[in-house]
Each structure stands twice: as C-alpha cells, then as structure tokens.
Design a protein around this motif. Structure first.
Motif, PDB file in Angstrom:
ATOM      1  N   ILE A  20     -48.078  64.492   7.059  1.00 12.81           N
ATOM      2  CA  ILE A  20     -49.121  63.532   6.669  1.00 12.81           C
ATOM      3  C   ILE A  20     -48.834  62.166   7.265  1.00 12.81           C
ATOM      4  O   ILE A  20     -49.733  61.496   7.778  1.00 12.81           O
ATOM      5  N   ALA A  21     -47.553  61.773   7.250  1.00 11.50           N
ATOM      6  CA  ALA A  21     -47.198  60.483   7.834  1.00 11.50           C
ATOM      7  C   ALA A  21     -47.527  60.476   9.327  1.00 11.50           C
ATOM      8  O   ALA A  21     -48.131  59.530   9.841  1.00 11.50           O
ATOM      9  N   ASP A  22     -47.158  61.556  10.018  1.00 13.61           N
ATOM     10  CA  ASP A  22     -47.415  61.642  11.460  1.00 13.61           C
ATOM     11  C   ASP A  22     -48.897  61.562  11.781  1.00 13.61           C
ATOM     12  O   ASP A  22     -49.334  60.804  12.642  1.00 13.61           O
ATOM     13  N   VAL A  23     -49.655  62.369  11.040  1.00 11.37           N
ATOM     14  CA  VAL A  23     -51.062  62.495  11.369  1.00 11.37           C
ATOM     15  C   VAL A  23     -51.813  61.213  10.994  1.00 11.37           C
ATOM     16  O   VAL A  23     -52.721  60.776  11.713  1.00 11.37           O
ATOM     17  N   ALA A  24     -51.391  60.565   9.917  1.00 11.20           N
ATOM     18  CA  ALA A  24     -52.031  59.312   9.518  1.00 11.20           C
ATOM     19  C   ALA A  24     -51.765  58.242  10.567  1.00 11.20           C
ATOM     20  O   ALA A  24     -52.640  57.462  10.927  1.00 11.20           O
ATOM     21  N   GLU A  25     -50.552  58.272  11.078  1.00  7.75           N
ATOM     22  CA  GLU A  25     -50.179  57.353  12.154  1.00  7.75           C
ATOM     23  C   GLU A  25     -51.054  57.607  13.390  1.00  7.75           C
ATOM     24  O   GLU A  25     -51.618  56.683  13.972  1.00  7.75           O
ATOM     25  N   ALA A  26     -51.199  58.874  13.717  1.00 12.25           N
ATOM     26  CA  ALA A  26     -51.917  59.248  14.939  1.00 12.25           C
ATOM     27  C   ALA A  26     -53.381  58.824  14.902  1.00 12.25           C
ATOM     28  O   ALA A  26     -53.940  58.415  15.914  1.00 12.25           O
ATOM     29  N   ILE A  35     -56.033  68.283  11.543  1.00 11.74           N
ATOM     30  CA  ILE A  35     -54.860  68.331  12.420  1.00 11.74           C
ATOM     31  C   ILE A  35     -53.602  68.715  11.642  1.00 11.74           C
ATOM     32  O   ILE A  35     -52.786  69.507  12.101  1.00 11.74           O
ATOM     33  N   ALA A  36     -53.483  68.164  10.412  1.00 13.68           N
ATOM     34  CA  ALA A  36     -52.257  68.353   9.639  1.00 13.68           C
ATOM     35  C   ALA A  36     -51.962  69.830   9.377  1.00 13.68           C
ATOM     36  O   ALA A  36     -50.817  70.222   9.214  1.00 13.68           O
ATOM     37  N   LYS A  37     -53.012  70.639   9.343  1.00 11.30           N
ATOM     38  CA  LYS A  37     -52.803  72.064   9.064  1.00 11.30           C
ATOM     39  C   LYS A  37     -52.229  72.824  10.262  1.00 11.30           C
ATOM     40  O   LYS A  37     -51.869  73.984  10.140  1.00 11.30           O
ATOM     41  N   GLU A  38     -52.142  72.141  11.395  1.00 15.58           N
ATOM     42  CA  GLU A  38     -51.649  72.752  12.634  1.00 15.58           C
ATOM     43  C   GLU A  38     -52.260  74.119  12.865  1.00 15.58           C
ATOM     44  O   GLU A  38     -51.555  75.126  12.955  1.00 15.58           O
ATOM     45  N   PRO A  39     -53.574  74.172  12.995  1.00 16.90           N
ATOM     46  CA  PRO A  39     -54.264  75.455  13.113  1.00 16.90           C
ATOM     47  C   PRO A  39     -54.180  76.007  14.533  1.00 16.90           C
ATOM     48  O   PRO A  39     -53.827  75.269  15.463  1.00 16.90           O
ATOM     49  N   GLN A  40     -54.533  77.294  14.698  1.00 20.88           N
ATOM     50  CA  GLN A  40     -54.612  77.818  16.064  1.00 20.88           C
ATOM     51  C   GLN A  40     -56.010  77.608  16.634  1.00 20.88           C
ATOM     52  O   GLN A  40     -56.274  77.918  17.784  1.00 20.88           O
ATOM     53  N   LEU A  77     -57.160  63.867  21.882  1.00 18.21           N
ATOM     54  CA  LEU A  77     -56.583  64.766  20.889  1.00 18.21           C
ATOM     55  C   LEU A  77     -56.462  66.178  21.442  1.00 18.21           C
ATOM     56  O   LEU A  77     -55.422  66.836  21.294  1.00 18.21           O
ATOM     57  N   TYR A  78     -57.518  66.619  22.107  1.00 23.42           N
ATOM     58  CA  TYR A  78     -57.531  67.966  22.670  1.00 23.42           C
ATOM     59  C   TYR A  78     -56.417  68.127  23.695  1.00 23.42           C
ATOM     60  O   TYR A  78     -55.695  69.119  23.707  1.00 23.42           O
ATOM     61  N   ARG A  79     -56.273  67.109  24.527  1.00 21.11           N
ATOM     62  CA  ARG A  79     -55.245  67.196  25.565  1.00 21.11           C
ATOM     63  C   ARG A  79     -53.842  67.195  24.958  1.00 21.11           C
ATOM     64  O   ARG A  79     -52.925  67.827  25.466  1.00 21.11           O
ATOM     65  N   LYS A  80     -53.694  66.477  23.852  1.00 20.08           N
ATOM     66  CA  LYS A  80     -52.387  66.376  23.220  1.00 20.08           C
ATOM     67  C   LYS A  80     -52.021  67.666  22.478  1.00 20.08           C
ATOM     68  O   LYS A  80     -50.895  68.136  22.540  1.00 20.08           O
ATOM     69  N   LEU A  81     -53.004  68.241  21.765  1.00 23.75           N
ATOM     70  CA  LEU A  81     -52.707  69.387  20.909  1.00 23.75           C
ATOM     71  C   LEU A  81     -52.651  70.708  21.662  1.00 23.75           C
ATOM     72  O   LEU A  81     -51.983  71.643  21.249  1.00 23.75           O
ATOM     73  N   ASN A  82     -53.423  70.776  22.761  1.00 23.20           N
ATOM     74  CA  ASN A  82     -53.392  71.989  23.556  1.00 23.20           C
ATOM     75  C   ASN A  82     -53.818  73.232  22.770  1.00 23.20           C
ATOM     76  O   ASN A  82     -53.244  74.297  22.923  1.00 23.20           O
ATOM     77  N   THR A  83     -54.765  73.060  21.872  1.00 26.04           N
ATOM     78  CA  THR A  83     -55.254  74.178  21.061  1.00 26.04           C
ATOM     79  C   THR A  83     -56.704  74.459  21.456  1.00 26.04           C
ATOM     80  O   THR A  83     -57.309  73.670  22.155  1.00 26.04           O
ATOM     81  N   THR A  84     -57.224  75.561  20.962  1.00 21.65           N
ATOM     82  CA  THR A  84     -58.626  75.876  21.241  1.00 21.65           C
ATOM     83  C   THR A  84     -59.529  75.057  20.334  1.00 21.65           C
ATOM     84  O   THR A  84     -59.321  74.999  19.128  1.00 21.65           O
ATOM     85  N   PHE A  85     -60.519  74.417  20.930  1.00 22.97           N
ATOM     86  CA  PHE A  85     -61.520  73.681  20.166  1.00 22.97           C
ATOM     87  C   PHE A  85     -62.863  74.381  20.322  1.00 22.97           C
ATOM     88  O   PHE A  85     -63.234  74.730  21.434  1.00 22.97           O
ATOM     89  N   VAL A  86     -63.572  74.561  19.238  1.00 23.97           N
ATOM     90  CA  VAL A  86     -64.956  75.026  19.345  1.00 23.97           C
ATOM     91  C   VAL A  86     -65.821  73.977  18.664  1.00 23.97           C
ATOM     92  O   VAL A  86     -65.608  73.640  17.497  1.00 23.97           O
ATOM     93  N   TYR A  87     -66.758  73.465  19.407  1.00 22.16           N
ATOM     94  CA  TYR A  87     -67.471  72.267  18.988  1.00 22.16           C
ATOM     95  C   TYR A  87     -68.964  72.555  19.040  1.00 22.16           C
ATOM     96  O   TYR A  87     -69.489  72.971  20.075  1.00 22.16           O
ATOM     97  N   VAL A  88     -69.650  72.340  17.927  1.00 18.45           N
ATOM     98  CA  VAL A  88     -71.094  72.580  17.893  1.00 18.45           C
ATOM     99  C   VAL A  88     -71.837  71.253  17.982  1.00 18.45           C
ATOM    100  O   VAL A  88     -71.504  70.307  17.273  1.00 18.45           O
TER     101      VAL A  88
END
Lengths: 273, 349
Positions: B115-121, B149-154, B180-191
């Motif tokens: 939570i501290a990390d993500v709030a900072e981010a 983000i905090a849930k670190e999802p796939q 954010l997308y570039r940093k997390l390197n996860t799949t994003f699906v955006y509507v």
C-alpha cells in the motif's frame, strides 16, 4: 418582503415546536404536581414546590425496576432478532433474482396489512400450546421480524450502485462479507432509524404484553404504568401516572438524541459517486 | 500464450437476440488491448465476462490457458477499474486498497509495504486517511488504480475509466496509464468508445460492432489500412472520406473496387507537389473551421459527394472553388461488401 417571509416562517416554526413540546411539558409538569393541583381550574402552568415523592410512589405501587429490566431485555431481544432476520432478507430481496422472489416479497408486504387484533388469538394459542406464555420468548418472537423494516432496508440496498458489489467480488469478498462490510455500513443511517423506530414501538407496546402475559414475570413498563391507574380514592392519580410516564420515556429520549444525526441522514441520503 | 482466449463465445440477455455470437478471439499476453466500439457493441459485456461478473450463454473463456468455467471473479487474479471507480464510500483510501489484499490473505507486513509503494506511485501518500467523498475526481481515479495495482494481478481490466474526468485530466491520466503499462509489463484490457484513447494507449485495438470483430490490429494498421468501411469511418476525426468509385472519373482503376476512401489529413493543396498517378479533385467550400493548428474544410465535389479536408499550419483558403490532391498510396479501396481491397498502394510509402 423577505423580512415578512422570515417572520411568517419563524411563527410557523414556533407553533410547530409548541404543538410537539407542549404534551411533554405537561407530562413533566404534572409529574411534579400534588393531586389537588392536577385537578385545579384554571390549571397551573408551573409548580413552585416539585413533588419528588410522586416518583417514589411509582416505585411503591409497581415493581418498577423489574418491569424496567423486562422492557430492556425484550426490546433488546426484538432488536437482535430483527437484525438477524431483516438484514439478510432485505439483502436477498435487493440483490438476487431467484425463482419466486417477487411472490415472496409480495407476501412479505401483505403481512403489513394484517391488523394485530386479527392474529393475536391464534398467536396466543400457538404460544400457549408451546408452553411459552409468561416467558421472554413469547414477548420477543411475535416481533422477531418486520416486513416494514425489510421493505425499507431493501430500498436502501437497491440504491447502492451494483459496481460496489462487483468490485468487492473481484476483491475476493464472500457474500456475507459484502453484506456486512460494504453494504451495511453504507446503509447505516437507515439501519439506525429502523432500530430506533423498532425500539420505540417495542418499548411502548401495550397490546402484545397485555395479551400475552397472565402475571408480572415478564410484564413491561407500559403495563406497569396502566396499573398506576388503580384508584385509591375518588380522583384518578394523574400526578403518579405522569411520574411513571416520565420514567418510561426517558430511555427513548436518550436513544433519540444519540441517533438523531443518523436519522436525518437516512432521510437525506442520496448515495455517493 | 494468449492471456485471454474466447472460443465460440455467445452471450444473450434473457431471451433477446445475442449481443455476442460465436466469437473466437485471442488477446495476447503482455499487450495493451483496447476494445473499441460504439455503445451497445458488446465491448463492456465482453470485459465483464472476462471478469466473471457476467454469465456467458455458451462457449469457453480461458485466462492464462485456464478454463474459467466455475471460477469466481475473486479467484481469477484480475483487477478491474470501473467507470465510476466503485470505491467503498465508508472506507478510507487505505482500507479501500487493503480490503482486497486482506481477502486474498496477504500477510500484514506485505500489505503495508504494497500500500505504501502503490500510494507513492500514484501520488496518494498524503490522502490515505481520507474517505472517497473528500477526494477530487482525479484523486478517486488514482485510488481506483492504486487498488487495482496493489493486488498485483496477471490481468488489468478497465471499463471506460476516464470518461468521468474532464478533458485535461483525461489527457494526463492517459499518459500515466501508458507509463504504468510499461512499468508493470502485464496484460491490459481497456474498454472505450473514444478512438483517441484507443489509438494513443493501445498496442492492439479490437474494433467491435454488434458483437463482431470488425478489425483487430495495431493502431497504425487500423488507421492506415482499415479492414472495412465501418472501421475506416469509425477511426479518425473527421472520419475517412468514403464514396462510390462511380462518382469519380479520374480514380485509379482497381479490380473489384466499389468504394474509394482517403483520410482528410492526407489531402494536400500544393499543386507543385503533385506527381503522376495522384488523384486530383475539385469542388466548392461549404464550410471552413479554423481550429488553431489545423483547418477543416467541407467541400462539395459533386451533387452527391462531400469531402472533408484537414490541413495543418497553412493559410486559410477563401470560400470558393478549390482544387486538391491525394497521393496514390493514400487511397483505400473497398469491394461491394465493403471490405478492403489490398492493391499495394500504401506499400509504396
């Protein structure tokens, strides 16, 4: 024009306050009068020598503390039972579409239309066959659920955006958790209001305790107050009845003051984006 | 491996006609995939089926190769950002983020750290004790992102997350999301229904219409080589000029072509730049809009055909008759079923 409007508004407000406050004032006033002052004409609007002994007479004439304890236990029991039955029922009616949900909800509402005078006999027979007459259970069970409360709480739950539930489901929350941790805190103003209304009506209830008791074991305060009417002489002891009434309403006034803010919110709540 | 795969997916609400029918689709792992379309095209439905918030009628959904039949939304390792943020109003920002982590049984120390990390981010460190109602729209949006983000999802799912923000904030959060997308390197699906959002953020765009894929491809491809007229007209502002080839006398001859199209911004007005094979058209200006860095013209080239022209950094033309030109490689052709004909034009760029 504006000043005139303000003056009219103030006058109406003062009148309204008087209408609501006067009976209370009269009750408190009479509780401190002597018996001759209660029947004096023209009536006295103040007393210079408050009769505290009226209150001690209440304690002498009825088992007040015992009845107070009964009232507290029964009201608390009813509140607890209603919390257990009403909240899940309202949540289910608000959130789930299951086979027969509409019919069941309709049936729930219909129970509001049945006057208690119609069902007190069957209820009495039922409880007496179960051997529950003169027990706390007999006083609590007939009010253990409330169609009105289910209806009100369902409306509140339905106003809460569906996305909140969905977000909670994605947050791996169980249904029980969603109900208790997400929905109920949002519905708190409604719940508090319902709790207060239920408390007042069960605290003041006269009819059911009258019907369902045959001795003092579980009798409540309102029955005690009516016992104060037993006349010694030719005159009704209004001063003592009113002293009893003061003792009866004090807990309600305290409860109301505590819940005031929530009640106002319940009627102004419009949800949050 | 595909992050998400639909096989013969069908969705119908109650007894109505299906909004999605027999859809086969794969969303690539690590992509920023945008589901784009007009309202009612089934894009949100598709997203909600992935999240498990909507029951599918038939077909199979795989996430990370795993069949999602009977998998609860909370067990799918996904985070979703809702259009109205769906923050829990009675909880503080901290508790909003913590709620999901607690349910996932993340250890206390780990929760605090995350939570501290993500709030900072996302720049919320000073607001952790506040309730959502005491935050601005942009801050609420950040809380919603932080919670996801905090849930670190796939898998990140976002359902029109910017549509409640004003234009300036939207532009800002758009770039934040790319970062954010570039940093997390996860799949994003955006509507979204907003083509700017789709073109600016997506690595893959899926344009949907009536539950069917119209075009799936990179933003460049979907802009330059639209698979059909619907796509051509959906993307771009103003949209591509498309009209019947029969209304032109000078167009290049392409086998099977029924419609011709070109983008308003590919039109040029400088006669000296014209080369052999370029299309020359002329008409009367009906309307002119000066938009600062660009100028839009509405030109009538024949009684039934209007052409939109967009020019940049040029002197505004006076109302009257003008001549304008389009390079051959910027022309698109569509057949009688409105599908693109590949004629090699664009390859010459």
């Amino acid at each position: 024009m504006n000043i005139l409007k303000k003056i009219c508004k103030t006058i109406v407000n003062i009148l309204l306050v008087l209408i609501f406050v006067t009976p209370f004032y009269w009750m408190f006033l009479t509780a401190f009068k002597t018996i001759s002052q209660t029947i004096q004409m023209p009536p006295l609007f103040y007393v210079l020598d408050p009769q505290w002994s009226n209150f001690s007479q209440v304690f002498e004439k009825i088992p007040l503390l015992h009845m107070f304890k009964n009232s507290v236990l029964i009201s608390a029991g009813i509140l607890l039972c209603q919390a257990i039955t009403v909240i899940p029922a309202a949540y289910a009616f608000a959130r789930y579409k299951f086979a027969g949900s509409k019919v069941l909800f309709g049936l729930t509402l219909i129970t509001m239309m049945i006057p208690s005078q119609l069902i007190f006999l069957p209820v009495y027979l039922l409880l007496s066959k179960l051997g529950l007459i003169n027990t706390y259970a007999s006083m609590i069970l007939p009010s253990a659920c409330s169609a009105f409360a289910i209806f009100m709480l369902r409306q509140t739950f339905m106003q809460i955006p569906e996305e909140l539930v969905e977000a909670a489901r994605l947050d791996k929350a169980s249904e029980l958790k969603i109900m208790l941790k997400i929905m109920l805190p949002i519905a708190r103003p409604t719940v508090t209001t319902l709790a207060l209304l239920t408390f007042i009506s069960s605290w003041n209830d006269y009819f059911w305790p009258l019907v369902l008791t045959t001795n003092d074991t579980v009798r409540t305060l309102p029955l005690g107050i009516s016992m104060l009417k037993a006349v010694d002489g030719a005159v009704m002891p209004y001063h003592i009845i009113m002293a009893g009434n003061v003792l009866l309403v004090i807990p309600i006034i305290i409860a109301f003051i505590c819940a005031q803010k929530q009640i106002i919110q319940a009627f102004t709540y419009v949800g949050e984006k | 491996m595909a992050a998400i795969k639909f096989e013969k997916l069908t969705k119908a609400y109650d007894h109505n006609a299906p909004v999605i029918q027999n859809l086969d689709l794969e969303i690539e792992e690590g992509s920023f995939t945008v589901l784009l379309g007009a309202s009612g095209c089934g894009k949100s439905t598709l997203l909600r089926i992935v999240a498990g918030l909507e029951e599918k009628t038939a077909g199979t959904v795989y996430i990370g190769g795993e069949d999602m039949e009977n998998v609860e939304p909370g067990d799918r390792h996904i985070s979703m950002v809702f259009q109205n943020y769906a923050l829990y109003p009675t909880m503080t920002v901290y508790d909003n983020i913590d709620f999901g982590l607690k349910n996932m049984k993340v250890p206390v120390d780990e929760r605090k750290r995350r939570i501290a990390d993500v709030a900072e981010a996302v720049g919320l460190s000073d607001f952790l004790d506040r309730k959502p109602k005491n935050l601005s729209g942009g801050q609420r949006q950040r809380v919603a992102l932080a919670r996801a983000i905090a849930k670190e999802p796939q898998l990140f799912l976002m359902d029109e997350p910017l549509s409640n923000l004003d234009a300036k904030l939207r532009a800002q959060i758009r770039t934040d999301l790319i970062e954010l997308y570039r940093k997390l390197n996860t799949t994003f699906v955006y509507v979204t229904h907003d083509q700017i959002e789709a073109l600016s953020m997506g690595t893959t765009i899926i344009l949907l219409r009536g539950g069917e894929v119209q075009h799936m491809g990179s933003p460049t491809e979907i802009y330059e080589r639209p698979a059909n007229i619907y796509t051509a007209k959906f993307i771009g502002s103003p949209p591509m000029n498309v009209f019947d080839v029969a209304h032109l006398t000078s167009a290049p001859q392409v086998l099977g072509a029924k419609h011709i199209g070109f983008r308003p911004e590919k039109i040029f007005l400088d006669k000296s730049a014209v080369q052999d094979g370029d299309l020359t058209l002329h008409g009367d200006i009906l309307a002119r809009e000066l938009l600062g860095d660009q100028i839009l013209y509405k030109v009538k080239i024949n009684p039934v055909t209007i052409v939109n022209i967009k020019t940049f950094n040029e002197q505004p033309l006076d109302y009257g008759h003008i001549e304008f030109y389009i390079k051959a490689q910027h022309l698109s052709f569509f057949d009688d079923r409105e599908r693109r004909i590949d004629w090699g034009g664009i390859n010459e760029i």
